[in-house]
Structures are given as structure tokens and as C-alpha cells.
Design a protein around this motif. Sequence first.
Motif, PDB file in Angstrom:
ATOM      1  N   THR A 262       0.843  -1.206   0.000  1.00  0.00           N
ATOM      2  CA  THR A 262       0.000   0.000   0.000  1.00  0.00           C
ATOM      3  C   THR A 262       0.870   1.245   0.000  1.00  0.00           C
ATOM      4  N   GLY A 263       2.040   1.173   0.647  1.00  0.00           N
ATOM      5  CA  GLY A 263       2.917   2.334   0.689  1.00  0.00           C
ATOM      6  C   GLY A 263       3.496   2.630  -0.683  1.00  0.00           C
ATOM      7  N   PRO A 264       3.513   3.907  -1.081  1.00  0.00           N
ATOM      8  CA  PRO A 264       3.993   4.251  -2.429  1.00  0.00           C
ATOM      9  C   PRO A 264       5.471   3.874  -2.624  1.00  0.00           C
ATOM     10  N   ASP A 265       6.284   3.967  -1.633  1.00  0.00           N
ATOM     11  CA  ASP A 265       7.698   3.646  -1.803  1.00  0.00           C
ATOM     12  C   ASP A 265       7.910   2.154  -2.036  1.00  0.00           C
ATOM     13  N   ALA A 266       7.275   1.352  -1.205  1.00  0.00           N
ATOM     14  CA  ALA A 266       7.402  -0.107  -1.330  1.00  0.00           C
ATOM     15  C   ALA A 266       6.854  -0.566  -2.675  1.00  0.00           C
ATOM     16  N   ARG A 267       5.739   0.041  -3.089  1.00  0.00           N
ATOM     17  CA  ARG A 267       5.135  -0.318  -4.380  1.00  0.00           C
ATOM     18  C   ARG A 267       6.071   0.053  -5.521  1.00  0.00           C
ATOM     19  N   HIS A 268       6.680   1.240  -5.385  1.00  0.00           N
ATOM     20  CA  HIS A 268       7.602   1.698  -6.432  1.00  0.00           C
ATOM     21  C   HIS A 268       8.779   0.718  -6.557  1.00  0.00           C
ATOM     22  N   GLU A 269       9.269   0.300  -5.392  1.00  0.00           N
ATOM     23  CA  GLU A 269      10.412  -0.622  -5.375  1.00  0.00           C
ATOM     24  C   GLU A 269      10.050  -1.944  -6.087  1.00  0.00           C
ATOM     25  N   ALA A 270       8.855  -2.423  -5.784  1.00  0.00           N
ATOM     26  CA  ALA A 270       8.399  -3.679  -6.391  1.00  0.00           C
ATOM     27  C   ALA A 270       8.259  -3.529  -7.908  1.00  0.00           C
ATOM     28  N   LEU A 271       7.756  -2.354  -8.323  1.00  0.00           N
ATOM     29  CA  LEU A 271       7.573  -2.143  -9.778  1.00  0.00           C
ATOM     30  C   LEU A 271       8.911  -2.044 -10.500  1.00  0.00           C
ATOM     31  N   VAL A 272       9.905  -1.431  -9.817  1.00  0.00           N
ATOM     32  CA  VAL A 272      11.239  -1.340 -10.434  1.00  0.00           C
ATOM     33  C   VAL A 272      11.804  -2.755 -10.623  1.00  0.00           C
ATOM     34  N   ALA A 273      11.613  -3.602  -9.597  1.00  0.00           N
ATOM     35  CA  ALA A 273      12.097  -4.993  -9.716  1.00  0.00           C
ATOM     36  C   ALA A 273      11.377  -5.710 -10.849  1.00  0.00           C
ATOM     37  N   LEU A 274      10.075  -5.438 -10.960  1.00  0.00           N
ATOM     38  CA  LEU A 274       9.278  -6.059 -12.034  1.00  0.00           C
ATOM     39  C   LEU A 274       9.792  -5.620 -13.407  1.00  0.00           C
ATOM     40  N   GLN A 275      10.128  -4.348 -13.489  1.00  0.00           N
ATOM     41  CA  GLN A 275      10.632  -3.815 -14.757  1.00  0.00           C
ATOM     42  C   GLN A 275      11.958  -4.500 -15.123  1.00  0.00           C
ATOM     43  N   ALA A 276      12.827  -4.677 -14.119  1.00  0.00           N
ATOM     44  CA  ALA A 276      14.122  -5.316 -14.373  1.00  0.00           C
ATOM     45  C   ALA A 276      13.916  -6.754 -14.856  1.00  0.00           C
ATOM     46  N   SER A 277      12.993  -7.453 -14.203  1.00  0.00           N
ATOM     47  CA  SER A 277      12.728  -8.843 -14.617  1.00  0.00           C
ATOM     48  C   SER A 277      12.207  -8.901 -16.048  1.00  0.00           C
ATOM     49  N   SER A 278      11.290  -7.984 -16.359  1.00  0.00           N
ATOM     50  CA  SER A 278      10.732  -8.039 -17.717  1.00  0.00           C
ATOM     51  C   SER A 278      11.812  -7.685 -18.729  1.00  0.00           C
ATOM     52  N   GLY A 279      12.752  -6.825 -18.347  1.00  0.00           N
ATOM     53  CA  GLY A 279      13.870  -6.494 -19.229  1.00  0.00           C
ATOM     54  C   GLY A 279      14.712  -7.731 -19.507  1.00  0.00           C
ATOM     55  N   ARG A 280      14.967  -8.512 -18.452  1.00  0.00           N
ATOM     56  CA  ARG A 280      15.752  -9.738 -18.628  1.00  0.00           C
ATOM     57  C   ARG A 280      15.022 -10.743 -19.522  1.00  0.00           C
ATOM     58  N   LEU A 281      13.711 -10.795 -19.309  1.00  0.00           N
ATOM     59  CA  LEU A 281      12.906 -11.716 -20.118  1.00  0.00           C
ATOM     60  C   LEU A 281      12.954 -11.307 -21.598  1.00  0.00           C
ATOM     61  N   ALA A 282      12.850  -9.990 -21.812  1.00  0.00           N
ATOM     62  CA  ALA A 282      12.900  -9.483 -23.185  1.00  0.00           C
ATOM     63  C   ALA A 282      14.254  -9.827 -23.810  1.00  0.00           C
ATOM     64  N   ARG A 283      15.313  -9.694 -22.992  1.00  0.00           N
ATOM     65  CA  ARG A 283      16.662  -9.997 -23.489  1.00  0.00           C
ATOM     66  C   ARG A 283      16.755 -11.494 -23.862  1.00  0.00           C
ATOM     67  N   LEU A 284      16.199 -12.335 -23.011  1.00  0.00           N
ATOM     68  CA  LEU A 284      16.213 -13.777 -23.282  1.00  0.00           C
ATOM     69  C   LEU A 284      15.491 -14.083 -24.597  1.00  0.00           C
ATOM     70  N   ALA A 285      14.313 -13.458 -24.750  1.00  0.00           N
ATOM     71  CA  ALA A 285      13.546 -13.686 -25.976  1.00  0.00           C
ATOM     72  C   ALA A 285      14.346 -13.229 -27.189  1.00  0.00           C
ATOM     73  N   GLU A 286      15.032 -12.096 -27.021  1.00  0.00           N
ATOM     74  CA  GLU A 286      15.812 -11.558 -28.130  1.00  0.00           C
ATOM     75  C   GLU A 286      16.966 -12.498 -28.503  1.00  0.00           C
TER      76      GLU A 286
END
Length: 452
Positions: A262-286
Motif C-alpha cells: 500500500t505504501g507508495p515507496d514499497a510499491r515503487h520498489e516492487a515495480l522497479v524490480a518487475l521492470q528489471a525482470s521483464s527487461g531480462r525476459l525481453a533480453r532472453l527472448a531476443e
Amino acid sequence: MRINSLRLQLLAWVVLPLAGLVAINLWTSHGSALATADLVTDRMLLGSARAIAEQVTMTDGVLDATIPPAAIEMFDTGDRDSVYYHVKTAQGRLLTGYPNLPEATLPPSAEATYRDHRLRLLTFSQAVVGAGEDSPITVTVGVTLAGHDAMVQRLWFGAFTQQLALVAIAGLFVLLGLHRGLGPLIRLRDAVRSPDRSDLDPVEVPGAQSEIRPLIDALNAYMARVRAQMASQRRFIANAAHQLRTPLALMSTQASYALRETGPDARHEALVALQASSGRLARLAEQLLTLSRAEPGSRRPRADRVDLTEAARQVLETHAPVAIGRDIDLGLDEAGPVTVVGDGTMLREMIVNLVDNALRHTPPGGSVTVKPTALGDEAVLTVSDDGPGIPKDERDQVFERFYRIAGSTDDGSGLGLAIVREVVENAGGRVTLGDGATGGLVVEVRLPLAGS
Ligand SMILES: Nc1ncnc2c1ncn2[C@@H]1O[C@H](COP(=O)(O)OP(=O)(O)OP(=O)(O)O)[C@@H](O)[C@H]1O
Ligand SMILES: [Mg+2]
């Protein structure tokens, strides 16, 4: 016209020459049948003329020629031949017979036309004791050719039917032999076609001849290759699916976490991690896509003239921000154009992967150098870094797909060096790993130089 059937081809090769030979043979046997009939007829004519001549005698000072019936009857062979004759004195006086019957001009016999019939004629002369100036007398006997021709037909027709039967039997044996000979080929076809064969098991054709064996062996070797390829494809797909599943599961967890926060900071942190994971996934697909493109047969083969120096410069430009960010001295050690022939996009992709690896394993403050040179008839591209290098016993494995050195902290997919090897080998070159002067890794790619 081209005959595409093996059966018809072989049949033609056997039967046509044989028929030609038979034709020649029939022609010569017609000649010999004719000669035989001529000889027999001449013997009969001579016999008849002799018999007539024997009967010419001097009776009371007068020449008397009585025709013995046997001399005529001997021609009565059932072919209704007519017999003509005459007996003349030396001066040409007719003693008996047909006055205008011509005499044989050629010894021993001749053919002539008499009363619209073709005749075979023989003239025989014999001295008669006491006949004075009338001696010798001449006897001419002629016979029509019905019996003669019938004999030629009989002799010749026998040969004809015999040889016709010979050709037919030869053709039959060719077909029979082919049927037996082609048996293994047909069994091979059936074995390959059989609906029971889902896998690429080797085919077995018992009784195959030595000419067909190599075909079967080649087919089996080919199927073994395809089978191995299919197995490696299956392994690759299973591996790829496995590799994709892990980051996807991670992303799903990260998304749930972000939703729960619920806290904006914790949520932001989680979204940044999500973004990094999706970046890695995109790299793998590439990387997967690049590898599949690098495989032979997936792209139209290209033969671009590619300057490795220019390609390396472009790659370094795009990687400069990363190098600057990590305080790495990324440099190009160039000595003019180094031209090779190959797929430009894939060759650039190869350099990208090498530079990417070098940057990833070099600590801040280190340096990475790319050096394209022409050496003899080879283009040599080295990428050296200041990283930890790769232990000797792992230098073969790192080229395998999805292989990563145990304990690698950064998150790669393990496809980079597999792509490099695929590209280099497709361009007719080879790639080796070595130690750098300062302990880092040196990757050396050797490709054939383009002819000018
Ligand atoms: N320059 C290097 N220095 C040290 N180790 C290296 C270097 N390059 C590659 N390696 C090792 O070899 C392994 C395989 O490299 P590869 O490029 O195939 O995969 P990756 O870099 O992990 O993933 P990808 O390149 O697909 O993102 C890496 O995991 C790494 O441990
Ligand atoms: Mg890599």
C-alpha cells in the motif's frame, strides 16, 4: 521421347537390338533358303534331263527320243508344277517336245519366262553313238517355280517363327529378371512409406543387391542425421521453455507483491524490480530469436562484404554509454578495413555478444579492447577484457546453449557464445578462447578474408 520406366528402358535395350539382329538373320536365312531350293530344283532338272537323254537311241538309222514317264513324274510334288522339255539334235532339229521352249543360257541352269510362267531351265547335252552329225543331242527341261517357292517359304518360315519366339522369350526373361531385381527397391519404398514408421528408424531391406545397398545406407544415415537434429531441437525447445518459465514466475510474484503493497515507496520498489525482470525476459527472448536466425537454413544465405572494423565501430558506439556508466575504457584498436564475406546483421550480432560479455565481466576501471586485423588470408578479430577469464576446463562448455558458469552472478541467458559460434561457423571461420596478458579473457575469431 524419353522413357522414364526402368522396365521399359531395359526392355527396349534388350529387345530392340535383338530384333535388329533377328532381322539381319532372317534376311541371310532367306538367301540360304533360296540357295537350297535352287540346288534341289537343279538336281531334279539334271536328273530328269539325264533320264530323257538316256532314252535317245538310233533305231534303224533314225534318232528316236521317247520320254520316260519317270522323268516328268519326279516333279509331281503336290505343288501343281508344269514341266516343259524338248530334245534337239546338234543342228537344232527338234526331235520331240515344245518347239519354242528356250534353252538355258547359263550353266548349270537359268530362269526364263515361257507361256507367262516363270521357269527354271536346265540344258544337258549327250553324245549318241552312231548319230553322226546329229550328235551330241541337247535335252532342255524346264519346271515352273511353285514347288521351288513353296520350299523357300517352308525353310524360311521355320527360321522366322523360331527367332520370333526367341525374341519374345528374351523379353519375357528381361521382365521377369527386372521384377525380381526391382523387388528390393519396391520393398524399400514400402518400408519407407509404411504407416507404422512414425520414428526415423533405420530401414532394413533383406536381400538388397550391392547396387541398392548404398542407397539404403545413405537413406539410413540421412534419417539418423535428421533424428539427431530433431532430438537436439526438442532439447532446445524444452530448455527454452524452462528458461522462460523461471523469470515469468518471478514476475508474477513481483506483480502480486506490488499489488499487495500500500505504501507508495514499497510499491515503487516492487515495480522497479518487475521492470528489471521483464527487461531480462525481453533480453532472453531476443537472444533466442537471434540464435534461431543464426541457424543455417533459417535465413536466406547472404554474402555481404562486411568490414569488421566498421562493424566493430558501430557496436562500440552503441555500447559506449554502458561502458562510461561502469567506468570501463572501451576501445577499438584499428588498422584499416578488414573485409569478410557473410551475413552482415549476424556478424554484427556476434560482435555485440562478445562486447556485451566483456563489459559484463570487466570490473569498473578496467578496459575492453576490440581489435580487427587482417593476417595472411584471414581476418582476426579479438575482444580482450580485464575480467576473471574462463577456466580452461570450461572453455568448451561455455559455447553450449544455456550453459553458464556456476556462480555467475549476473543474469545472462547463456546463449551469447552459442550465437557467436553459430555465426562464425556459418561464415566458415572458428572461434577460440584464450588468456589475456593481464589475466582477462581474449576471444579470438578467425574468418576467411574476402578476396578483392
Ligand atoms: N568475457 C568473459 N569473461 C568471463 N566469463 C565470461 C565471459 N564471457 C562469457 N563468460 C562466461 O561464459 C558464460 C556463457 O556466456 P554467454 O555469453 O554464452 O552467456 P551469458 O552471457 O550468460 O548470456 P547472454 O549472453 O545470452 O545474455 C557466461 O555465463 C559467463 O560465465
Ligand atoms: Mg553473453
